[in-house]
Enzyme design. Structure first.
Site, PDB file in Angstrom:
ATOM      1  N   HIS A 161      62.583 -96.383 -98.379  1.00  0.00           N
ATOM      2  CA  HIS A 161      62.238 -97.417 -99.365  1.00  0.00           C
ATOM      3  C   HIS A 161      63.474 -98.242 -99.727  1.00  0.00           C
ATOM      4  CE1 HIS A 161      58.332 -95.483-100.050  1.00  0.00           C
ATOM      5  NE2 HIS A 161      58.009 -96.505-100.817  1.00  0.00           N
ATOM      6  N   HIS A 200      63.872 -89.292-104.598  1.00  0.00           N
ATOM      7  CA  HIS A 200      65.140 -89.320-103.873  1.00  0.00           C
ATOM      8  C   HIS A 200      66.293 -89.049-104.825  1.00  0.00           C
ATOM      9  CE1 HIS A 200      63.840 -90.646 -99.905  1.00  0.00           C
ATOM     10  NE2 HIS A 200      63.007 -91.488-100.499  1.00  0.00           N
TER      11      HIS A 200
END
Length: 567
Positions: free
Chosen positions: A156, A207
């Site tokens: 992303h 993350h």
């Protein structure tokens, strides 16, 4: 599961839980540690072990950041905006650039996204590093497949930063058609977009800091290379014959073949193959279209009118979905026969987690072979998600993938070893007994409750308040390790090395290895023909978008723009 412990002098010694008539859940961290040692080559395993402490170190700080900022509004915002960095969003939106006169910009975006998805997936499978632990983190997402991938690096972040950097470079180029005020506004939107996506990955617990930093750096480097050297490569391919194009396609196929084998059943490879296919179709289509008589047809929104432009877009999307709905089942039905012939000839190239054609007869034709582009049957759900975006958001706590489960058990095993090692050199008399640990735990719980009541206050409705990252670190691999008080001295094994004391997990609601993996969603069967199917389908999508559909526009009355060509 065997819950008794073998005493060094022989016989089985009952644990505390057995004495109370309860069955303890034994920590099975040793198997989780051996899993990656068995699944990865030694040099890759050693690299992974060197990087793993970073994931563990940053987890409590991420949990503290998340708990400090959490609110329902931010949960919905970051979960929804994360879709703007997904493969699905770009796969649906990118073809429109080619149909609306932005072919050069669209090709650059496809290049950086395909390269970013491929190489972040390459690194993910190479290191096989887990996402930050949950708990203590809460995973906030609208995608069911994202959590199944490894964490390092963040795709992303690479997508968002690469698009933002490339857009800013284009906006600052001399041939930028926008006015200064519009340019500054678009640049600000690009910065905001990238920051929102990157920070959202931290906020959503998907993350860690290292994941997004490395992912962002990869995205920025890819965009710089594409902006300065992409046009040179395009001119070279267009000026030379088909041999240069075939060489580039061969390089892409070789990269797919050398893509690292992951330690777990991770879908990163599927995404890499899909975007590699798009890149191949794009290069074939632009090479052919650039040599055709249609290459100089301009696009003029005002001359065509909004109705014609919208009709062109709808027609193009319809063609792409029709191709996918026809090509995928046809390939899944026909390729297994070819693969069996190849396998019998000894030329097959097996890949881990993919079932060879000789071991199955038929493939379900409605099989969902990827998460990059939705099926036609998924469109009602997509429309519902757009109209009611909050409904698709989910908050999960606990392992969601095999990598999560192995890391949870491995961290628990590490804590067990550290707790056991305390006092080994001084003998067992310095270790805490079961009763001592119980009293200490009760005292700690009472002190924690007092702190929580003081921090929250009488007017607050919250029951738990974490003020420091160390509070969250205690939740990583939760469970109290209890040393059996029956053991008197360290035993010597046959090699003369001190054996480890008998331990078990004192917290009865903590899941052991079997229970942890039983909670996971079982991965579906993956077939060997899926790789070629995905490559052909997405190669076709890229080819259709840049050559076939623009050609069909000129054939269908009312959709063409050939009349706008300057004589």
């Amino acid at each position: 599961m065997n819950t008794s412990h073998s005493h060094p002098n022989g016989g089985a010694v009952p644990t505390k839980a057995e004495a109370e008539g309860k069955e303890p859940v034994i920590d099975a961290g040793l198997r989780s540690l051996d899993h990656y040692k068995r699944a990865l080559p030694k040099w890759r395993y050693e690299l992974r072990q060197r990087a793993l402490p970073l994931v563990r170190w940053e987890t409590p700080y991420l949990a503290w950041l998340q708990a400090t900022l959490r609110s329902p509004a931010l949960d919905s915002y970051f979960a929804i905006t994360a879709n703007l960095g997904t493969h699905t969003f770009f796969m649906i939106g990118l073809p429109i650039l080619f149909w609306c006169g932005y072919s050069s910009f669209g090709k650059g975006i496809v290049h950086i996204l395909a390269t970013g998805v491929f190489f972040t997936g390459f690194v993910k499978d190479f290191f096989s590093l887990p996402r930050p632990l949950s708990p203590p983190l809460h995973r906030i997402t609208m995608s069911g497949s994202a959590a199944l991938e490894y964490g390092f690096p963040s795709t992303h972040s690479a997508n968002a930063v690469s698009v933002a950097v490339y857009a800013i470079l284009c906006l600052r180029s001399p041939d930028n058609p926008f006015q200064p005020g519009t340019q500054r506004t678009l640049e600000a939107l690009a910065y905001f977009y990238a920051i929102s996506i990157v920070f959202g990955r931290l906020y959503c617990g998907m993350h860690g800091f290292v994941d997004v930093i490395v992912g962002s750096a990869m995205g920025a480097v890819i965009s710089l290379i594409e902006f300065y050297y992409g046009p040179v490569l395009d001119a070279y391919l267009l000026a030379n014959g088909w041999t240069s194009l075939c060489t580039m396609l061969l390089v892409i196929i070789i990269l797919i073949r050398v893509h690292p084998e992951p330690a777990d059943d991770c879908p990163c490879f599927d995404d890499s193959v899909a975007f590699a296919g798009v890149m191949m179709g794009l290069e074939i289509g632009t090479w052919r279209f650039g040599r055709s008589t249609l290459a100089d047809i301009p696009f003029d929104l005002y001359a065509l009118g909004w109705l014609v432009v919208i009709s062109r877009i709808l027609f193009g999307v319809l063609v792409i979905f029709a191709w996918r709905e026809v090509a995928k089942p046809s390939l899944l039905r026909g390729l297994p026969h070819l693969f069996r012939l190849i396998e019998r000839s000894g030329l097959s190239l097996p890949r881990r987690f993919f079932m060879p054609a000789s071991e199955y007869k038929n493939i379900p034709l409605r099989l969902r072979v990827d998460n990059v582009m939705p099926n036609v049957s998924d469109l009602p759900n997509l429309i519902t998600a757009v109209r009611h975006p909050g409904r698709g958001r989910s908050v999960s706590v606990g392992p969601q993938s095999a990598a999560d489960a192995y890391e949870t058990l491995a961290y628990r095993e590490r804590r067990r070893r550290e707790s056991v090692s305390v006092g080994v050199g001084n003998g067992l008399r310095n270790r805490s007994s079961v009763q001592d640990i119980r009293e200490q735990k009760e005292q700690q719980q009472q002190e924690q409750q007092i702190e929580e009541n003081t921090a929250v206050g009488s007017s607050s409705s919250r029951s738990v308040q974490h003020n420091r990252p160390s509070d969250f670190e205690k939740q990583m691999g939760e469970g109290t390790v209890v040393v059996s008080p029956v053991e008197m001295t360290p035993a010597e094994d046959v090699n003369g090395e001190a054996a480890e004391p008998d331990v078990y997990i004192g917290q009865q609601d903590e899941l052991g290895e079997h229970e942890v993996f039983s909670k996971l969603v079982k991965p579906r069967v993956r077939y060997d023909v899926e790789v070629v199917t995905k490559l052909v389908v997405y190669c076709g999508i890229g080819w259709l978008a840049v050559e076939i559909i623009p050609l069909l526009y000129e054939v269908i009355p009312g959709l063409g723009a050939g009349h706008l060509r300057v004589a």
